[in-house]
Design a protein around this motif. Sequence first.
Motif, short mmCIF file in Angstrom:
data_model
loop_
_atom_site.label_atom_id
_atom_site.label_comp_id
_atom_site.label_asym_id
_atom_site.label_seq_id
_atom_site.Cartn_x
_atom_site.Cartn_y
_atom_site.Cartn_z
N THR A 285 0.82 -1.22 0.00
CA THR A 285 0.00 0.00 0.00
C THR A 285 0.86 1.27 0.00
O THR A 285 0.34 2.37 0.19
N LEU A 286 2.16 1.15 -0.24
CA LEU A 286 3.05 2.29 -0.08
C LEU A 286 2.67 3.46 -1.00
O LEU A 286 2.64 4.61 -0.56
N VAL A 287 2.40 3.19 -2.27
CA VAL A 287 2.06 4.29 -3.18
C VAL A 287 0.77 4.97 -2.73
O VAL A 287 0.70 6.20 -2.65
N ARG A 288 -0.22 4.18 -2.40
CA ARG A 288 -1.50 4.73 -1.93
C ARG A 288 -1.31 5.55 -0.66
O ARG A 288 -1.84 6.66 -0.53
N ASP A 289 -0.53 5.03 0.27
CA ASP A 289 -0.31 5.74 1.53
C ASP A 289 0.48 7.03 1.32
O ASP A 289 0.19 8.06 1.95
N ALA A 290 1.47 6.98 0.44
CA ALA A 290 2.25 8.19 0.15
C ALA A 290 1.39 9.25 -0.52
O ALA A 290 1.46 10.44 -0.17
N HIS A 291 0.57 8.84 -1.46
CA HIS A 291 -0.32 9.79 -2.12
C HIS A 291 -1.30 10.40 -1.12
O HIS A 291 -1.62 11.60 -1.19
N ALA A 292 -1.77 9.59 -0.17
CA ALA A 292 -2.68 10.11 0.86
C ALA A 292 -2.00 11.20 1.69
O ALA A 292 -2.67 12.11 2.20
N ALA A 293 -0.67 11.11 1.83
CA ALA A 293 0.09 12.12 2.57
C ALA A 293 0.52 13.28 1.68
O ALA A 293 1.19 14.20 2.14
N GLY A 294 0.15 13.23 0.39
CA GLY A 294 0.51 14.29 -0.54
C GLY A 294 1.90 14.17 -1.11
O GLY A 294 2.45 15.15 -1.61
N LEU A 295 2.47 12.96 -1.07
CA LEU A 295 3.84 12.74 -1.52
C LEU A 295 3.89 12.04 -2.87
O LEU A 295 3.16 11.06 -3.10
N LYS A 296 4.78 12.49 -3.76
CA LYS A 296 5.05 11.78 -5.01
C LYS A 296 5.88 10.54 -4.70
O LYS A 296 6.55 10.47 -3.65
N VAL A 297 5.87 9.58 -5.62
CA VAL A 297 6.61 8.33 -5.43
C VAL A 297 7.43 8.04 -6.68
O VAL A 297 6.88 7.85 -7.77
N HIS A 298 8.77 8.00 -6.51
CA HIS A 298 9.70 7.76 -7.63
C HIS A 298 10.61 6.57 -7.26
O HIS A 298 11.69 6.78 -6.70
N PRO A 299 10.21 5.34 -7.55
CA PRO A 299 11.04 4.19 -7.17
C PRO A 299 12.28 4.02 -8.06
O PRO A 299 12.34 4.52 -9.18
N TRP A 300 13.23 3.26 -7.55
CA TRP A 300 14.47 2.95 -8.24
C TRP A 300 14.82 1.48 -8.05
O TRP A 300 14.34 0.86 -7.13
N THR A 301 15.65 0.91 -8.90
CA THR A 301 16.14 1.34 -10.20
C THR A 301 15.74 0.27 -11.21
O THR A 301 15.88 -0.93 -10.94
N PHE A 302 15.28 0.68 -12.40
CA PHE A 302 14.82 -0.24 -13.42
C PHE A 302 15.91 -0.43 -14.46
O PHE A 302 16.37 0.52 -15.09
#
Length: 355
Positions: A285-302
Amino acid sequence: MIARCAAALALLLAACAADDEMATQPTLDGKAAIVIAHRGASGERPEHTLAAYKLAIEQGADFIEPDLVLTRDGVLVARHENEISETTDVADRPEFAARRATKTIDGREVSGWFTEDFTLAELKTLRAKERLPQLRSTDSDGAFDVPTFEEILAFLAEANMGRETPVGVYPETKHPSYFASIGLPHEAPLLALLDAYGYRGSAAPLFIQSFEVGNLKALRAKSDLPLIQLMEAEGGPADIPGTSYAAMASPEGLKAIAAYADGIGPNKTMIIPRTALGALGSPTTLVRDAHAAGLKVHPWTFRRENYFLPLGHKGGINPAGHGDLAGEIRAYLATGIDGLFSDNVREAVPAVRDR
């Protein structure tokens, strides 16, 4: 009978709609995810060289990423680490043999040659080389030098001339508390250079990232430039012993991050863990939880090499062979990530834009 069939069909359609909603989540601002060229087009050129950044821009990157360390005379330069034997020919230079040292960096003992023991003039005599020679070509070894951050900003300013949407810059402050402890803090030279090249305000085409917390809070106190809190899958910030990234990734931890940063840059396995066999598991749920806090999410590395890809996306058993990087990226895009770091801009850009 018809009514029952109609009801069943309605339930089925509702379930499919729910599945679709779960399968593809929106980004925080509803815009397309950004592609961040991790150390430049580092899958094809030695990382952190102007050639790697140039190729990444030609391939369509939205941002280029320099990791920043400092020289003895206080100049910001782009290297993955302040220990430079993996990315330059320093170990083959007899005039610098006596500079080899062992230091404790973020609680870990490291041996080699360190940027803070070289002046910029000395560092400029070194030549960059491929950091992963077992997986990537070494044909460009020795062709390029170590760029300063100012050289990167000047190059980027020229590359952006005439562009309607400028390519942004995404610097990382490497080991900031360590550098501050030896009298070489990042903040002043970093902010001075960014200001000189016109990076001002929260809308600047820029993100400053760090695995540490104090460095980001110090930057926030001095500017409103966009900041990203990096996170590893294990451990915690070097400057806050006893604090884990896992705790920071909780809903409460994310709310605390939102007080000083604009987003998070997590290890991608914090978003979609690997199964015991190495395949992609179920998203957290990390992306959902971060968005709920108003935070962008940029994972690494592909990365496209089989060595880095999850089971089911590998293109064979050769670790250096290339697999289905686009498929892996699409799985992450479905979680609603706002951007991603990739060594392989050539593959990442169409995977993001053509979905």
